[in-house]
Design a protein around this motif. Structure first.
Motif, PDB file in Angstrom:
ATOM      1  N   ALA A  65       0.837  -1.201   0.000  1.00 12.63           N
ATOM      2  CA  ALA A  65       0.000   0.000   0.000  1.00 12.63           C
ATOM      3  C   ALA A  65       0.875   1.256   0.000  1.00 12.63           C
ATOM      4  CB  ALA A  65      -0.933  -0.005   1.199  1.00 12.63           C
ATOM      5  N   LEU A  66       1.968   1.220   0.773  1.00  8.65           N
ATOM      6  CA  LEU A  66       2.884   2.377   0.768  1.00  8.65           C
ATOM      7  C   LEU A  66       3.550   2.519  -0.603  1.00  8.65           C
ATOM      8  CD1 LEU A  66       4.664   2.319   4.268  1.00  8.65           C
ATOM      9  CD2 LEU A  66       2.842   3.841   3.467  1.00  8.65           C
ATOM     10  N   ASN A  67       3.868   1.379  -1.240  1.00  9.58           N
ATOM     11  CA  ASN A  67       4.468   1.447  -2.588  1.00  9.58           C
ATOM     12  C   ASN A  67       3.509   2.105  -3.573  1.00  9.58           C
ATOM     13  OD1 ASN A  67       6.640   0.132  -1.491  1.00  9.58           O
ATOM     14  ND2 ASN A  67       6.126  -1.880  -2.361  1.00  9.58           N
ATOM     15  N   GLU A  68       2.221   1.785  -3.448  1.00  8.57           N
ATOM     16  CA  GLU A  68       1.206   2.420  -4.303  1.00  8.57           C
ATOM     17  C   GLU A  68       1.208   3.933  -4.106  1.00  8.57           C
ATOM     18  OE1 GLU A  68      -1.254   1.398  -6.461  1.00  8.57           O
ATOM     19  OE2 GLU A  68      -0.208  -0.541  -6.516  1.00  8.57           O
ATOM     20  N   PHE A  69       1.240   4.344  -2.834  1.00  7.58           N
ATOM     21  CA  PHE A  69       1.286   5.786  -2.554  1.00  7.58           C
ATOM     22  C   PHE A  69       2.547   6.404  -3.158  1.00  7.58           C
ATOM     23  CE2 PHE A  69      -1.578   5.375   1.429  1.00  7.58           C
ATOM     24  CZ  PHE A  69      -2.689   5.834   0.727  1.00  7.58           C
ATOM     25  N   ARG A  70       3.678   5.707  -3.001  1.00 12.74           N
ATOM     26  CA  ARG A  70       4.949   6.239  -3.523  1.00 12.74           C
ATOM     27  C   ARG A  70       4.831   6.451  -5.033  1.00 12.74           C
ATOM     28  NH1 ARG A  70       8.104   2.710  -1.438  1.00 12.74           N
ATOM     29  NH2 ARG A  70       9.097   3.937   0.201  1.00 12.74           N
ATOM     30  N   ALA A  71       4.221   5.474  -5.710  1.00 17.45           N
ATOM     31  CA  ALA A  71       4.066   5.573  -7.168  1.00 17.45           C
ATOM     32  C   ALA A  71       3.198   6.776  -7.546  1.00 17.45           C
ATOM     33  CB  ALA A  71       3.462   4.288  -7.720  1.00 17.45           C
ATOM     34  N   GLN A  72       2.311   7.152  -6.634  1.00 20.23           N
ATOM     35  CA  GLN A  72       1.465   8.335  -6.902  1.00 20.23           C
ATOM     36  C   GLN A  72       2.094   9.615  -6.365  1.00 20.23           C
ATOM     37  OE1 GLN A  72      -2.728   7.561  -5.579  1.00 20.23           O
ATOM     38  NE2 GLN A  72      -2.014   5.453  -5.340  1.00 20.23           N
ATOM     39  N   LYS A  73       3.350   9.534  -5.967  1.00 21.81           N
ATOM     40  CA  LYS A  73       4.088  10.698  -5.427  1.00 21.81           C
ATOM     41  C   LYS A  73       3.467  11.229  -4.130  1.00 21.81           C
ATOM     42  CE  LYS A  73       6.791  11.627  -9.291  1.00 21.81           C
ATOM     43  NZ  LYS A  73       6.737  10.193  -9.619  1.00 21.81           N
ATOM     44  N   ILE A  74       2.855  10.334  -3.370  1.00 16.63           N
ATOM     45  CA  ILE A  74       2.304  10.722  -2.066  1.00 16.63           C
ATOM     46  C   ILE A  74       3.331  10.336  -1.010  1.00 16.63           C
ATOM     47  CG2 ILE A  74       0.501  10.196  -0.359  1.00 16.63           C
ATOM     48  CD1 ILE A  74      -1.364   9.682  -2.798  1.00 16.63           C
ATOM     49  N   ASN A  75       3.820  11.330  -0.260  1.00 15.09           N
ATOM     50  CA  ASN A  75       4.866  10.986   0.704  1.00 15.09           C
ATOM     51  C   ASN A  75       4.564  11.430   2.138  1.00 15.09           C
ATOM     52  OD1 ASN A  75       5.234  13.656   0.195  1.00 15.09           O
ATOM     53  ND2 ASN A  75       7.011  13.332  -1.139  1.00 15.09           N
ATOM     54  N   SER A  76       3.287  11.671   2.428  1.00 15.95           N
ATOM     55  CA  SER A  76       2.867  11.907   3.814  1.00 15.95           C
ATOM     56  C   SER A  76       1.608  11.085   4.049  1.00 15.95           C
ATOM     57  CB  SER A  76       2.543  13.377   4.052  1.00 15.95           C
ATOM     58  OG  SER A  76       3.715  14.155   3.933  1.00 15.95           O
ATOM     59  N   VAL A  77       1.678  10.160   5.005  1.00 18.77           N
ATOM     60  CA  VAL A  77       0.599   9.184   5.144  1.00 18.77           C
ATOM     61  C   VAL A  77       0.181   9.033   6.608  1.00 18.77           C
ATOM     62  CG1 VAL A  77      -0.048   6.764   4.792  1.00 18.77           C
ATOM     63  CG2 VAL A  77       1.426   7.900   3.126  1.00 18.77           C
ATOM     64  N   VAL A  78      -1.126   9.029   6.835  1.00 20.79           N
ATOM     65  CA  VAL A  78      -1.669   8.696   8.158  1.00 20.79           C
ATOM     66  C   VAL A  78      -1.964   7.200   8.182  1.00 20.79           C
ATOM     67  CG1 VAL A  78      -3.702   8.929   9.641  1.00 20.79           C
ATOM     68  CG2 VAL A  78      -2.635  10.960   8.699  1.00 20.79           C
ATOM     69  N   MET A  79      -1.492   6.524   9.229  1.00 18.31           N
ATOM     70  CA  MET A  79      -1.685   5.076   9.372  1.00 18.31           C
ATOM     71  C   MET A  79      -2.778   4.851  10.422  1.00 18.31           C
ATOM     72  SD  MET A  79       0.842   4.177   7.365  1.00 18.31           S
ATOM     73  CE  MET A  79       1.502   2.546   7.672  1.00 18.31           C
ATOM     74  N   SER A  80      -4.032   4.741   9.963  1.00 15.83           N
ATOM     75  CA  SER A  80      -5.159   4.632  10.895  1.00 15.83           C
ATOM     76  C   SER A  80      -5.595   3.176  11.029  1.00 15.83           C
ATOM     77  CB  SER A  80      -6.309   5.507  10.380  1.00 15.83           C
ATOM     78  OG  SER A  80      -7.420   5.428  11.247  1.00 15.83           O
ATOM     79  N   LEU A  81      -4.690   2.392  11.585  1.00 13.71           N
ATOM     80  CA  LEU A  81      -4.995   0.978  11.827  1.00 13.71           C
ATOM     81  C   LEU A  81      -4.041   0.460  12.890  1.00 13.71           C
ATOM     82  CD1 LEU A  81      -3.800  -0.927   8.603  1.00 13.71           C
ATOM     83  CD2 LEU A  81      -2.737   1.051   9.631  1.00 13.71           C
ATOM     84  N   PRO A  82      -4.454  -0.608  13.611  1.00 10.25           N
ATOM     85  CA  PRO A  82      -3.594  -1.079  14.701  1.00 10.25           C
ATOM     86  C   PRO A  82      -2.331  -1.740  14.178  1.00 10.25           C
ATOM     87  CG  PRO A  82      -5.613  -2.418  14.543  1.00 10.25           C
ATOM     88  CD  PRO A  82      -5.701  -1.363  13.495  1.00 10.25           C
ATOM     89  N   LEU A  83      -1.199  -1.336  14.757  1.00 11.86           N
ATOM     90  CA  LEU A  83       0.089  -1.933  14.375  1.00 11.86           C
ATOM     91  C   LEU A  83       0.918  -2.192  15.613  1.00 11.86           C
ATOM     92  CD1 LEU A  83       1.067   0.187  11.266  1.00 11.86           C
ATOM     93  CD2 LEU A  83       0.778  -2.288  11.345  1.00 11.86           C
ATOM     94  N   GLU A  84       1.499  -3.375  15.682  1.00  8.40           N
ATOM     95  CA  GLU A  84       2.406  -3.696  16.780  1.00  8.40           C
ATOM     96  C   GLU A  84       3.651  -2.813  16.659  1.00  8.40           C
ATOM     97  OE1 GLU A  84       1.493  -5.592  19.148  1.00  8.40           O
ATOM     98  OE2 GLU A  84      -0.235  -6.550  18.189  1.00  8.40           O
ATOM     99  N   LYS A  85       4.345  -2.633  17.802  1.00  7.50           N
ATOM    100  CA  LYS A  85       5.551  -1.796  17.850  1.00  7.50           C
ATOM    101  C   LYS A  85       6.554  -2.159  16.752  1.00  7.50           C
ATOM    102  CE  LYS A  85       9.512  -1.576  21.064  1.00  7.50           C
ATOM    103  NZ  LYS A  85      10.174  -0.275  20.910  1.00  7.50           N
ATOM    104  N   ALA A  86       6.893  -3.441  16.647  1.00  7.34           N
ATOM    105  CA  ALA A  86       7.942  -3.857  15.704  1.00  7.34           C
ATOM    106  C   ALA A  86       7.512  -3.573  14.259  1.00  7.34           C
ATOM    107  CB  ALA A  86       8.260  -5.336  15.880  1.00  7.34           C
ATOM    108  N   ASP A  87       6.236  -3.799  13.945  1.00  6.03           N
ATOM    109  CA  ASP A  87       5.764  -3.578  12.570  1.00  6.03           C
ATOM    110  C   ASP A  87       5.791  -2.095  12.217  1.00  6.03           C
ATOM    111  OD1 ASP A  87       5.397  -6.251  12.366  1.00  6.03           O
ATOM    112  OD2 ASP A  87       3.199  -6.208  12.485  1.00  6.03           O
ATOM    113  N   ALA A  88       5.336  -1.251  13.143  1.00  2.00           N
ATOM    114  CA  ALA A  88       5.344   0.193  12.880  1.00  2.00           C
ATOM    115  C   ALA A  88       6.779   0.678  12.681  1.00  2.00           C
ATOM    116  CB  ALA A  88       4.674   0.935  14.036  1.00  2.00           C
ATOM    117  N   GLU A  89       7.675   0.213  13.550  1.00  3.20           N
ATOM    118  CA  GLU A  89       9.061   0.663  13.441  1.00  3.20           C
ATOM    119  C   GLU A  89       9.690   0.182  12.130  1.00  3.20           C
ATOM    120  OE1 GLU A  89      10.660  -0.734  17.157  1.00  3.20           O
ATOM    121  OE2 GLU A  89       9.917   1.020  18.278  1.00  3.20           O
TER     122      GLU A  89
END
Ligand code: IPT
Length: 269
Positions: free
Chosen positions: A49-73
């Motif tokens: 999903a982040l790669n899709e955003f990158r391809a659209q030149k979107i480089n600021s993203v809100v992550m509105s979903l639960p993520l464990e510490k290690a995954d977010a980092e």
């Protein structure tokens, strides 16, 4: 310019309120919002999903979903060119984190029920995969334990009203003497209220119910729901401010925690 929003299911009331507020406030500063809604929080799915955003030149993203510490980092480290603001991670995660402070709201909801004289509690938590659900459950249990109540029964819903209904029937089949229910979301509380009516329990005369979220519909539940308010408009607005700051200068990890407050209505007594 466009911000990205990676979100959990928008069929859920709270994430849809957040998405709506974020879009509104982004537009007021001239930004569009591109939304990507994900079924699972698996790392490879999030990375695509982040790669899709990158391809659209979107480089600021809100992550509105639960993520464990290690995954977010991991996501933050592996995508240094995309600024990520996380809304649902453990406070110990070393990432940019905007969230809610669960302890205020959960403690005041338990204390209200204790003051009303309740001693038999049923806990309806959110899914174990959710960071916030685990934090809310831990705070309820801590506050109850400090009041000398160590024995409570817990069920885990999936945030839907349907799970609220099913799990309430299960809880009461084991413990028909429960007089107070702490519920981790208003949407689940909607199902709880419906199940209690079916079980011929009056609210609040027989059973008190406290929800969590204070989504705009909750004051029209029958009875109007006592709940813990999270200010979704404020989190949407604050998310825009943080993303703009992060665009101007790369940010170190931070925790910005917004307050939660108890709203007393008719479902408690
Ligand atoms: C959280 C809601 O409180 C809960 O009801 C549920 O909708 C969940 O989101 C979905 O992930 S709010 C979030 C900012 C922790």
């Amino acid at each position: 310019p466009t911000f990205g929003l990676l979100t959990t299911s928008l069929a859920l009331h709270a994430p849809s309120q957040i998405a709506s507020a974020f879009k509104h406030h982004a537009e007021s500063v001239g930004y569009q919002v591109a939304i990507s809604m994900l079924k699972t929080g698996q790392l490879n799915v999030l990375q695509s999903a982040l790669n899709e955003f990158r391809a659209q030149k979107i480089n600021s993203v809100v992550m509105s979903l639960p993520l464990e510490k290690a995954d977010a980092e991991t996501l933050a480290r592996d995508n240094p060119d995309i600024r990520q603001l996380f809304l649902d991670v453990p406070p110990a995660a070393e990432v940019c984190h905007l969230g809610f402070l669960h302890s205020d709201g959960t403690a005041s909801s338990v204390n209200l029920l204790l003051e009303l004289g309740h001693r038999k509690f049923g806990l309806l938590a959110g899914p174990e995969s959710s960071i916030s659900a685990r934090l809310r459950l831990a705070c309820w249990r801590d506050t109850l334990y400090q009041a000398g109540i160590a024995e409570t029964d817990t069920e885990y819903g999936d945030w839907s009203a349907n799970s609220g209904w099913v799990k309430t029937v299960e809880l009461f089949s084991r413990h028909p003497d429960i007089t107070a229910m702490l519920v981790a979301s208003d949407q689940m509380a909607l199902g709880v209220i419906s199940a209690l009516r079916q079980l011929n329990k009056r609210i609040p005369q027989d059973v008190s119910v406290i929800g969590y979220d204070d989504t705009p519909d909750s004051q029209y539940f029958h009875p109007a729901l006592t709940t813990v308010r999270q200010d979704f408009d404020l989190i949407g607005k604050r998310a825009v401010t943080h993303l703009l700051n992060m665009e101007n200068q790369p940010q170190e990890a931070f925790n910005d925690l917004l307050p939660t407050t108890l709203v007393i209505r008719q479902s408690t007594g």
